[in-house]
Motif scaffolding. Structure first.
Motif, short mmCIF file in Angstrom:
data_model
loop_
_atom_site.label_atom_id
_atom_site.label_comp_id
_atom_site.label_asym_id
_atom_site.label_seq_id
_atom_site.Cartn_x
_atom_site.Cartn_y
_atom_site.Cartn_z
N LYS A 152 0.84 -1.19 0.00
CA LYS A 152 0.00 0.00 0.00
C LYS A 152 0.88 1.25 0.00
O LYS A 152 2.04 1.21 0.45
N ASP A 197 -3.02 5.10 -1.21
CA ASP A 197 -4.12 4.37 -0.58
C ASP A 197 -4.62 5.10 0.65
O ASP A 197 -5.82 5.04 0.97
N HIS A 224 -12.03 10.00 -2.53
CA HIS A 224 -12.29 8.86 -1.65
C HIS A 224 -11.01 8.30 -1.04
O HIS A 224 -10.77 7.09 -1.06
N LYS A 225 -10.19 9.21 -0.50
CA LYS A 225 -8.93 8.82 0.11
C LYS A 225 -9.03 8.91 1.64
O LYS A 225 -9.19 10.00 2.19
N ASN A 249 -9.16 1.07 9.26
CA ASN A 249 -10.52 1.60 9.10
C ASN A 249 -10.77 2.20 7.72
O ASN A 249 -11.80 2.84 7.49
N ALA A 250 -9.85 1.99 6.80
CA ALA A 250 -9.93 2.65 5.49
C ALA A 250 -11.21 2.30 4.73
O ALA A 250 -11.87 3.18 4.17
N ASP A 251 -11.58 1.03 4.71
CA ASP A 251 -12.76 0.62 3.94
C ASP A 251 -14.03 1.27 4.48
O ASP A 251 -14.91 1.69 3.70
N GLU A 252 -14.14 1.36 5.79
CA GLU A 252 -15.31 1.99 6.40
C GLU A 252 -15.37 3.47 6.03
O GLU A 252 -16.45 4.01 5.73
N ILE A 276 -14.11 4.90 3.32
CA ILE A 276 -14.44 5.01 1.89
C ILE A 276 -15.95 4.83 1.67
O ILE A 276 -16.56 5.55 0.88
N ASP A 277 -16.57 3.90 2.39
CA ASP A 277 -18.02 3.69 2.26
C ASP A 277 -18.79 4.97 2.59
O ASP A 277 -19.76 5.32 1.91
#
Length: 358
Positions: free
Chosen positions: A190, A258, A276-277, A329-332, A334-335
């Motif tokens: 990443k 990322d 969305h970063k 917590n990156a995915d959360e 981005i959502d």
């Protein structure tokens, strides 16, 4: 022959120039004769000159608006008076139909001169609370646009509108592969992008470099460290690439990233949001600023777009932990970013500004 002229102003930091940079191409496409008023040696002169070398740039004298005691506080008002005269002369020569001010201390003489010349002024405020320059400009302005909805409550309701963020189209044209190639990075790890502001940040730079050994085990690091802050002893370190400042490469580097660690200037954090970063924000402390970045960061944290780290209490260990938490917590994040309304385009901002022209 151009149908109409417009003057843009703003400077002192990159944040007071970036929106002007974004809308200049749209103004040119709309057949406006675009002029810029800035200081003799501020960052705005370099940024505008590099991006638009053919655009007329008019230098004026300007003081600095300080919130602390300095002997220069007694002499700078005279610089402002000189600047008002110089701006007035430029305005009478250019004959703009409207003036757009992004703020910063150089804008104060311009908006006052515009009022004297009976030219409408539109002001833009990016932070949660108005900066000192824009507070001074407010009585002279026809209208003020804001990025945050919360800002409107600090302004006269009959002359303030929240537009949301305006993002440069170029930022959406980045290429991840080119960004990785620019840094000689691979796709195996990443990428962590560090941005300490246009002048860099000693606090952020130190925290990154103190943790390089551990960070490089998991991440490849792009470090925008500010002018004069390159560490020559780390130039050949694998997985770590330093830049003083980037312009044309920025979209590619943003697409390669990322996660982002950054100060909390409004323009930057809304760009990260639009792309969305996930971000870790380290706002300038109240001791070093008027506290605007703290408010910006707090609102982004409340909305789930960012984690926040206090620079006054930050340690080597807490910085590393915060980066690890960000990655986890990156995915959360981005959502939540995916549900946000898309930013306005520069051409939409131009339409908002020009509705006030004379």
């Amino acid at each position: 022959m151009k149908a109409k002229s417009i003057i843009l102003t703003g400077g002192g930091t990159a944040g007071h120039v970036s929106l002007n940079e974004a809308i200049i191409p749209s103004l040119i496409d709309a057949d406006y004769d675009v002029h810029y008023i800035g200081s003799h040696d501020g960052i705005e002169k370099e940024l505008i000159g590099n991006a638009f070398p053919e655009l007329p740039y008019h230098s004026i004298s300007s003081g600095k608006l300080r919130r602390y005691f300095s002997i220069q506080n007694f002499t700078d008002p005279f610089k402002v008076l000189v600047g008002i005269g110089q701006a007035f002369s430029t305005i009478k020569k250019v004959k703009p139909s409207v003036i757009f001010s992004k703020g910063g201390f150089v804008s104060v003489p311009v908006v006052i001169a515009a009022k004297l010349a009976n030219i409408p002024v539109v002001v833009h405020e990016s932070d949660v609370t108005p900066g000192l320059a824009n507070k001074i400009a407010l009585p002279f302005a026809s209208h003020i646009f804001t990025v945050f909805k919360e800002t409107v409550k600090h302004l006269p309701s009959d002359k303030a509108t929240c537009t949301g963020s305006i993002i440069r189209q170029q930022l959406f044209e980045g290429n991840r592969e080119q960004g990785l190639a620019c840094c000689d990075f691979t796709t195996d790890k990443k990428v962590l992008l560090i941005m300490g502001g246009s002048l860099g940040s000693v606090v952020v730079n130190d925290a990154v470099r103190e943790n390089l050994t551990k960070l490089r085990e998991k991440y490849q690091i792009i470090h925008l460290c500010g002018k004069g802050n390159i560490d020559s002893s780390l130039l050949n370190l694998e997985g770590y690439r330093q830049f003083e400042y980037v312009t044309d490469e920025l979209p590619d580097l943003l697409y390669a990233a990322d996660f982002i660690v950054s100060r909390a200037g409004s323009n930057s954090i809304f760009e990260f949001l639009a792309l969305h970063k996930p971000m870790l924000l380290i706002p300038l402390s109240a001791a070093k600023s008027r506290g605007d970045q703290i408010l910006n960061a707090r609102l982004f944290k409340q909305q789930g777009f960012a984690h926040v780290l206090d620079e006054d209490t930050m340690t080597k260990e807490s910085f590393y932990r915060a980066v690890e938490t960000l990655a986890a917590n990156a995915d959360e994040m981005i959502d939540k970013m995916l549900d946000v309304e898309q930013p306005k385009t520069p051409s939409e901002m131009v339409s908002l500004i020009t509705q006030y022209e004379k």
